[in-house]
Design a protein around this motif. Sequence first.
Motif, PDB file in Angstrom:
ATOM      1  N   THR A   1       0.826  -1.204   0.000  1.00 11.52           N
ATOM      2  CA  THR A   1       0.000   0.000   0.000  1.00 11.52           C
ATOM      3  C   THR A   1       0.858   1.250   0.000  1.00 11.52           C
ATOM      4  OG1 THR A   1      -1.761  -1.135   1.196  1.00 11.52           O
ATOM      5  CG2 THR A   1      -1.784   1.273   1.254  1.00 11.52           C
ATOM      6  N   CYS A   2       1.922   1.252   0.806  1.00 12.97           N
ATOM      7  CA  CYS A   2       2.783   2.430   0.916  1.00 12.97           C
ATOM      8  C   CYS A   2       3.505   2.724  -0.391  1.00 12.97           C
ATOM      9  CB  CYS A   2       3.803   2.257   2.033  1.00 12.97           C
ATOM     10  SG  CYS A   2       3.063   2.394   3.678  1.00 12.97           S
ATOM     11  N   ASN A   3       3.654   1.703  -1.258  1.00 14.42           N
ATOM     12  CA  ASN A   3       4.392   1.890  -2.497  1.00 14.42           C
ATOM     13  C   ASN A   3       3.496   1.828  -3.735  1.00 14.42           C
ATOM     14  OD1 ASN A   3       7.483   1.909  -1.811  1.00 14.42           O
ATOM     15  ND2 ASN A   3       6.565   0.379  -0.486  1.00 14.42           N
ATOM     16  N   THR A   4       2.191   1.942  -3.531  1.00 13.44           N
ATOM     17  CA  THR A   4       1.255   1.840  -4.643  1.00 13.44           C
ATOM     18  C   THR A   4       1.552   2.857  -5.734  1.00 13.44           C
ATOM     19  OG1 THR A   4      -0.484   1.013  -3.202  1.00 13.44           O
ATOM     20  CG2 THR A   4      -1.182   1.954  -5.292  1.00 13.44           C
ATOM     21  N   TYR A   5       1.882   4.090  -5.326  1.00 12.47           N
ATOM     22  CA  TYR A   5       2.065   5.158  -6.293  1.00 12.47           C
ATOM     23  C   TYR A   5       3.537   5.470  -6.562  1.00 12.47           C
ATOM     24  CZ  TYR A   5      -2.703   5.834  -4.577  1.00 12.47           C
ATOM     25  OH  TYR A   5      -4.003   5.642  -4.199  1.00 12.47           O
ATOM     26  N   ALA A   6       4.442   4.766  -5.910  1.00 15.14           N
ATOM     27  CA  ALA A   6       5.857   5.126  -5.970  1.00 15.14           C
ATOM     28  C   ALA A   6       6.409   5.034  -7.386  1.00 15.14           C
ATOM     29  CB  ALA A   6       6.654   4.233  -5.034  1.00 15.14           C
ATOM     30  N   GLY A   7       7.191   6.038  -7.763  1.00 13.08           N
ATOM     31  CA  GLY A   7       7.875   6.042  -9.046  1.00 13.08           C
ATOM     32  C   GLY A   7       7.012   6.301 -10.242  1.00 13.08           C
ATOM     33  N   SER A   8       5.861   6.966 -10.062  1.00 18.72           N
ATOM     34  CA  SER A   8       4.969   7.194 -11.197  1.00 18.72           C
ATOM     35  C   SER A   8       4.094   8.431 -10.983  1.00 18.72           C
ATOM     36  CB  SER A   8       4.076   5.969 -11.412  1.00 18.72           C
ATOM     37  OG  SER A   8       3.231   5.772 -10.290  1.00 18.72           O
ATOM     38  N   TRP A   9       3.550   8.927 -12.091  1.00 21.83           N
ATOM     39  CA  TRP A   9       2.586  10.026 -12.044  1.00 21.83           C
ATOM     40  C   TRP A   9       1.175   9.480 -11.902  1.00 21.83           C
ATOM     41  CZ3 TRP A   9       3.375  15.099 -11.539  1.00 21.83           C
ATOM     42  CH2 TRP A   9       4.588  15.667 -11.952  1.00 21.83           C
ATOM     43  N   GLN A  10       0.409  10.051 -11.004  1.00 21.25           N
ATOM     44  CA  GLN A  10      -1.042   9.874 -10.977  1.00 21.25           C
ATOM     45  C   GLN A  10      -1.619  11.122 -11.624  1.00 21.25           C
ATOM     46  OE1 GLN A  10      -1.399   9.264  -6.570  1.00 21.25           O
ATOM     47  NE2 GLN A  10      -3.244   8.224  -7.258  1.00 21.25           N
ATOM     48  N   LYS A  11      -2.424  10.961 -12.624  1.00 18.68           N
ATOM     49  CA  LYS A  11      -2.921  12.111 -13.373  1.00 18.68           C
ATOM     50  C   LYS A  11      -4.391  12.391 -13.048  1.00 18.68           C
ATOM     51  CE  LYS A  11       0.186  10.954 -17.190  1.00 18.68           C
ATOM     52  NZ  LYS A  11       0.274  10.570 -18.621  1.00 18.68           N
ATOM     53  N   ASP A  12      -4.719  13.669 -13.057  1.00 20.83           N
ATOM     54  CA  ASP A  12      -6.108  14.127 -12.933  1.00 20.83           C
ATOM     55  C   ASP A  12      -6.796  13.614 -11.663  1.00 20.83           C
ATOM     56  OD1 ASP A  12      -5.904  15.467 -15.407  1.00 20.83           O
ATOM     57  OD2 ASP A  12      -6.335  13.588 -16.474  1.00 20.83           O
ATOM     58  N   VAL A  13      -6.089  13.723 -10.553  1.00 23.17           N
ATOM     59  CA  VAL A  13      -6.652  13.314  -9.272  1.00 23.17           C
ATOM     60  C   VAL A  13      -7.509  14.455  -8.711  1.00 23.17           C
ATOM     61  CG1 VAL A  13      -6.127  12.533  -6.930  1.00 23.17           C
ATOM     62  CG2 VAL A  13      -4.632  11.883  -8.840  1.00 23.17           C
ATOM     63  N   ALA A  14      -8.701  14.144  -8.253  1.00 24.41           N
ATOM     64  CA  ALA A  14      -9.552  15.135  -7.573  1.00 24.41           C
ATOM     65  C   ALA A  14      -9.230  15.068  -6.089  1.00 24.41           C
ATOM     66  CB  ALA A  14     -11.027  14.829  -7.815  1.00 24.41           C
ATOM     67  N   ILE A  15      -8.639  16.151  -5.566  1.00 22.37           N
ATOM     68  CA  ILE A  15      -8.178  16.129  -4.180  1.00 22.37           C
ATOM     69  C   ILE A  15      -8.014  17.548  -3.652  1.00 22.37           C
ATOM     70  CG2 ILE A  15      -5.768  15.993  -4.941  1.00 22.37           C
ATOM     71  CD1 ILE A  15      -5.136  14.303  -2.487  1.00 22.37           C
ATOM     72  N   GLY A  16      -8.285  17.738  -2.370  1.00 22.27           N
ATOM     73  CA  GLY A  16      -8.051  19.019  -1.719  1.00 22.27           C
ATOM     74  C   GLY A  16      -8.822  20.185  -2.297  1.00 22.27           C
ATOM     75  N   GLY A  17      -9.999  19.938  -2.854  1.00 21.67           N
ATOM     76  CA  GLY A  17     -10.784  21.012  -3.447  1.00 21.67           C
ATOM     77  C   GLY A  17     -10.509  21.240  -4.919  1.00 21.67           C
ATOM     78  N   PHE A  18      -9.502  20.571  -5.454  1.00 21.02           N
ATOM     79  CA  PHE A  18      -9.164  20.699  -6.873  1.00 21.02           C
ATOM     80  C   PHE A  18      -9.761  19.539  -7.671  1.00 21.02           C
ATOM     81  CE2 PHE A  18      -5.684  23.005  -4.766  1.00 21.02           C
ATOM     82  CZ  PHE A  18      -5.776  24.224  -5.443  1.00 21.02           C
TER      83      PHE A  18
END
Length: 316
Positions: A21-38
């Motif tokens: 789980t801690c490394n799910t996103y490691a070493g890559s771009w997550q694009k177009d995430v809806a987060i923090g009001g954006f």
Amino acid sequence: MGKIKHIVQALRLGLLLAVVTCNTYAGSWQKDVAIGGFDRVHIYTPDTLSPIGRGRSLLVVLHGCVQPIDAYLTANLDIAAEEFGMVVAVPEAVHKAGYNCWSYWEGTKSRSSGDYKNLIDLANTLSGDTSRDIDRDQVYIAGLSSGAVFANTTACIAPDVFAGMGISAGPSIGTSATGAIRNCETADVANRCRRYADRYDRYLNSQIASVAHGTGDSVVDRCYNTQNSEGMAEVYGIERLPDTKTFGNGNRTASETLWRDGRVSMLWLNDVDHTWSGGEGASGNYISDAGVNYARYLGQYFIDNNKRVNRDVVSE
């Protein structure tokens, strides 16, 4: 014994799932995430950890006017992220003021208004995400042009959240829209920043600021590089050091002037126009490959000069 064996196996499985789980996103771009009001945020999470403090640092990067956030996918931010253990988040402004600009000259400047609130929420949400392992003492904000002013304003509004800033080719905080294009508008940066901080002003005592401008910028007046650097130095109550040094990536260089304890850095990005300086191989709208990689500069500058991290504690 059988029951104990099953318990041990379950614990091992739980540990394995936690690591995955801690490394799910490691070493890559997550694009177009809806987060923090954006609605749209590109997020890069590196495999590496910060060499200081605990876990990773976080750098929020704000786009300039008429600049899509997709441009930063090819701006070498991932190189800086991996080198310095730095999560990078690039949000698209929600409350725009035309030409895709961050609306720094409009509205109320407070922790509870517009994209100022969204940026604080974004930083706090990412810092609270255990899978990214972000050190809250290593949260920074940077930007280009309108994004630079907005980042500077946000860092003054929430100095408790943002330990440092990187301000590239931006007019001064509190200036008008007409002060941005080929015009130098005088601004009382120090008093404005303190006023924005309000009851959080004590956190300004441990904040740091890098201010940068391209030597070839013919859009936003280069006077702002000095005005912003000296203004933030006044906020922090520090004096300028006499020497100027050269910072380089290969044959790409920048001229660096520091204030006491590295609290403020003024950088002249050689051969860079009104663009984000991405370094060799960088590309994209308003992204320059002619100068140094400014994100790499920021990564090292923040590590060298962060005043909040306990340097006796190192990530394992």
